[in-house]
Design a protein around this motif. Sequence first.
Motif, PDB file in Angstrom:
ATOM      1  N   LEU A  97       0.827  -1.205   0.000  1.00 25.72           N
ATOM      2  CA  LEU A  97       0.000   0.000   0.000  1.00 25.72           C
ATOM      3  C   LEU A  97       0.863   1.257   0.000  1.00 25.72           C
ATOM      4  O   LEU A  97       0.605   2.196  -0.775  1.00 25.72           O
ATOM      5  N   TYR A  98       1.868   1.306   0.837  1.00 23.63           N
ATOM      6  CA  TYR A  98       2.709   2.491   0.942  1.00 23.63           C
ATOM      7  C   TYR A  98       3.431   2.829  -0.370  1.00 23.63           C
ATOM      8  O   TYR A  98       3.500   4.005  -0.751  1.00 23.63           O
ATOM      9  N   PRO A  99       3.987   1.836  -1.066  1.00 31.28           N
ATOM     10  CA  PRO A  99       4.611   2.160  -2.357  1.00 31.28           C
ATOM     11  C   PRO A  99       3.635   2.763  -3.352  1.00 31.28           C
ATOM     12  O   PRO A  99       3.999   3.663  -4.114  1.00 31.28           O
ATOM     13  N   VAL A 100       2.392   2.271  -3.355  1.00 32.15           N
ATOM     14  CA  VAL A 100       1.390   2.819  -4.269  1.00 32.15           C
ATOM     15  C   VAL A 100       1.102   4.287  -3.923  1.00 32.15           C
ATOM     16  O   VAL A 100       1.002   5.143  -4.812  1.00 32.15           O
ATOM     17  N   ILE A 101       0.986   4.580  -2.620  1.00 36.37           N
ATOM     18  CA  ILE A 101       0.743   5.963  -2.181  1.00 36.37           C
ATOM     19  C   ILE A 101       1.881   6.869  -2.638  1.00 36.37           C
ATOM     20  O   ILE A 101       1.660   7.939  -3.221  1.00 36.37           O
ATOM     21  N   ALA A 102       3.113   6.444  -2.366  1.00 35.87           N
ATOM     22  CA  ALA A 102       4.273   7.257  -2.745  1.00 35.87           C
ATOM     23  C   ALA A 102       4.362   7.416  -4.257  1.00 35.87           C
ATOM     24  O   ALA A 102       4.689   8.500  -4.757  1.00 35.87           O
ATOM     25  N   ALA A 103       4.059   6.349  -4.999  1.00 33.99           N
ATOM     26  CA  ALA A 103       4.146   6.401  -6.458  1.00 33.99           C
ATOM     27  C   ALA A 103       3.119   7.364  -7.041  1.00 33.99           C
ATOM     28  O   ALA A 103       3.434   8.178  -7.921  1.00 33.99           O
ATOM     29  N   VAL A 104       1.891   7.291  -6.546  1.00 31.10           N
ATOM     30  CA  VAL A 104       0.827   8.167  -7.060  1.00 31.10           C
ATOM     31  C   VAL A 104       1.141   9.627  -6.764  1.00 31.10           C
ATOM     32  O   VAL A 104       0.985  10.508  -7.620  1.00 31.10           O
ATOM     33  N   ILE A 105       1.588   9.912  -5.549  1.00 31.66           N
ATOM     34  CA  ILE A 105       1.919  11.290  -5.173  1.00 31.66           C
ATOM     35  C   ILE A 105       3.066  11.817  -6.031  1.00 31.66           C
ATOM     36  O   ILE A 105       3.037  12.961  -6.510  1.00 31.66           O
ATOM     37  N   SER A 106       4.076  10.988  -6.233  1.00 31.77           N
ATOM     38  CA  SER A 106       5.216  11.421  -7.042  1.00 31.77           C
ATOM     39  C   SER A 106       4.797  11.724  -8.473  1.00 31.77           C
ATOM     40  O   SER A 106       5.276  12.680  -9.089  1.00 31.77           O
ATOM     41  N   TYR A 107       3.868  10.924  -9.006  1.00 27.70           N
ATOM     42  CA  TYR A 107       3.419  11.156 -10.386  1.00 27.70           C
ATOM     43  C   TYR A 107       2.583  12.435 -10.481  1.00 27.70           C
ATOM     44  O   TYR A 107       2.749  13.234 -11.405  1.00 27.70           O
ATOM     45  N   LEU A 108       1.694  12.638  -9.515  1.00 30.76           N
ATOM     46  CA  LEU A 108       0.804  13.793  -9.565  1.00 30.76           C
ATOM     47  C   LEU A 108       1.556  15.112  -9.380  1.00 30.76           C
ATOM     48  O   LEU A 108       1.209  16.124  -9.989  1.00 30.76           O
ATOM     49  N   ILE A 109       2.597  15.104  -8.541  1.00 29.99           N
ATOM     50  CA  ILE A 109       3.299  16.345  -8.234  1.00 29.99           C
ATOM     51  C   ILE A 109       4.532  16.549  -9.111  1.00 29.99           C
ATOM     52  O   ILE A 109       4.726  17.608  -9.705  1.00 29.99           O
ATOM     53  N   ALA A 110       5.366  15.516  -9.206  1.00 27.98           N
ATOM     54  CA  ALA A 110       6.658  15.678  -9.870  1.00 27.98           C
ATOM     55  C   ALA A 110       6.588  15.436 -11.383  1.00 27.98           C
ATOM     56  O   ALA A 110       7.051  16.232 -12.182  1.00 27.98           O
ATOM     57  N   ARG A 111       6.013  14.311 -11.780  1.00 26.23           N
ATOM     58  CA  ARG A 111       5.827  13.959 -13.191  1.00 26.23           C
ATOM     59  C   ARG A 111       7.129  13.921 -13.980  1.00 26.23           C
ATOM     60  O   ARG A 111       7.210  14.461 -15.088  1.00 26.23           O
ATOM     61  N   SER A 112       8.158  13.335 -13.426  1.00 24.06           N
ATOM     62  CA  SER A 112       9.383  13.068 -14.168  1.00 24.06           C
ATOM     63  C   SER A 112       9.984  11.803 -13.592  1.00 24.06           C
ATOM     64  O   SER A 112       9.730  11.455 -12.436  1.00 24.06           O
ATOM     65  N   ARG A 113      10.768  11.102 -14.389  1.00 22.54           N
ATOM     66  CA  ARG A 113      11.336   9.834 -13.934  1.00 22.54           C
ATOM     67  C   ARG A 113      12.251  10.042 -12.734  1.00 22.54           C
ATOM     68  O   ARG A 113      12.234   9.268 -11.794  1.00 22.54           O
ATOM     69  N   ARG A 114      13.071  11.072 -12.797  1.00 25.03           N
ATOM     70  CA  ARG A 114      13.997  11.342 -11.696  1.00 25.03           C
ATOM     71  C   ARG A 114      13.238  11.649 -10.407  1.00 25.03           C
ATOM     72  O   ARG A 114      13.510  11.075  -9.354  1.00 25.03           O
ATOM     73  N   ALA A 115      12.299  12.577 -10.518  1.00 28.28           N
ATOM     74  CA  ALA A 115      11.539  12.964  -9.333  1.00 28.28           C
ATOM     75  C   ALA A 115      10.704  11.808  -8.807  1.00 28.28           C
ATOM     76  O   ALA A 115      10.537  11.645  -7.600  1.00 28.28           O
ATOM     77  N   ALA A 116      10.169  10.994  -9.710  1.00 27.62           N
ATOM     78  CA  ALA A 116       9.347   9.856  -9.295  1.00 27.62           C
ATOM     79  C   ALA A 116      10.170   8.859  -8.497  1.00 27.62           C
ATOM     80  O   ALA A 116       9.740   8.378  -7.441  1.00 27.62           O
ATOM     81  N   PHE A 117      11.355   8.543  -8.985  1.00 27.52           N
ATOM     82  CA  PHE A 117      12.206   7.589  -8.256  1.00 27.52           C
ATOM     83  C   PHE A 117      12.593   8.131  -6.891  1.00 27.52           C
ATOM     84  O   PHE A 117      12.529   7.415  -5.882  1.00 27.52           O
ATOM     85  N   ILE A 118      12.990   9.398  -6.856  1.00 24.51           N
ATOM     86  CA  ILE A 118      13.413   9.991  -5.583  1.00 24.51           C
ATOM     87  C   ILE A 118      12.265  10.005  -4.583  1.00 24.51           C
ATOM     88  O   ILE A 118      12.441   9.658  -3.415  1.00 24.51           O
ATOM     89  N   THR A 119      11.082  10.389  -5.054  1.00 21.52           N
ATOM     90  CA  THR A 119       9.922  10.412  -4.156  1.00 21.52           C
ATOM     91  C   THR A 119       9.567   9.017  -3.686  1.00 21.52           C
ATOM     92  O   THR A 119       9.264   8.799  -2.509  1.00 21.52           O
TER      93      THR A 119
END
Length: 246
Positions: free
Chosen positions: A119-141
């Motif tokens: 569950l936690y990875p999905v939360i972090a992944a969705v937030i990273s996509y909605l806010i950052a929207r880049s591969r680098r930012a997504a991985f870091i988030t």
Amino acid sequence: MPIGIIILIVIQILVYFGVAEEMLNEMGLTTSMAFLFLTLMILGSFVDIPISSEPVVTLNVGGAILPIALALYILFNVEEKRVIYRTLLSVLIAGGVIYGVNTLFQFEEGHTLFDINYLYPVIAAVISYLIARSRRAAFITGALGFLMYDLIHLGRITLGGIPGEAEIGGAGAFDAIVLSGIFAVLLVEIFGETRERLAAGGNKGEKDRDNKRNFDRKLVHSEFGELGYKEKEEEQQEERGEDDEE
């Protein structure tokens, strides 16, 4: 064997055969760098550095130190400050949301229908996509979002006087961190690429129409002059009006 290590081994195989080369380039990493990091992360997952004995606080090399080091390396190579700010913001929000969800629902191992480490990875992944929207930012988030939650938990037991232990980046947190980073990048790859292709398709259609219009303009100018072009344009407008009526 922990699921996090299995996933890292699979990624190593993909990196070795060059499957993830384009994605790594987008993140500013070479194949050799990624392979070395994945190897160190697997080995480091078995190493816990004791920080405190009362309360018990440990720092996992593979699940905390190495992800932080890689995230900082990727972040320092980002030229756009806007991306850096969005990345840091998404990390803070991801950690806060994970902490809030865990506090609100009080998940207990063996008493939930699903493993909260998914569950936690999905939360972090969705937030990273909605806010950052880049591969680098997504991985870091994805990688640091759960670590942020671990740090919040550490603050509670050290400063808040709440009894407990803090295994930063270790135990189940290692799996969650690995899954978060992978899920976040996959979200950007799947949804981001789809959005870009749709946008490119729309832009291509508009570009084709503009090119055709410019070609017609040049053709009519060359054969009939400005007056002929105006007449031609009026005919095309009438044809479009008839098509709309039909």
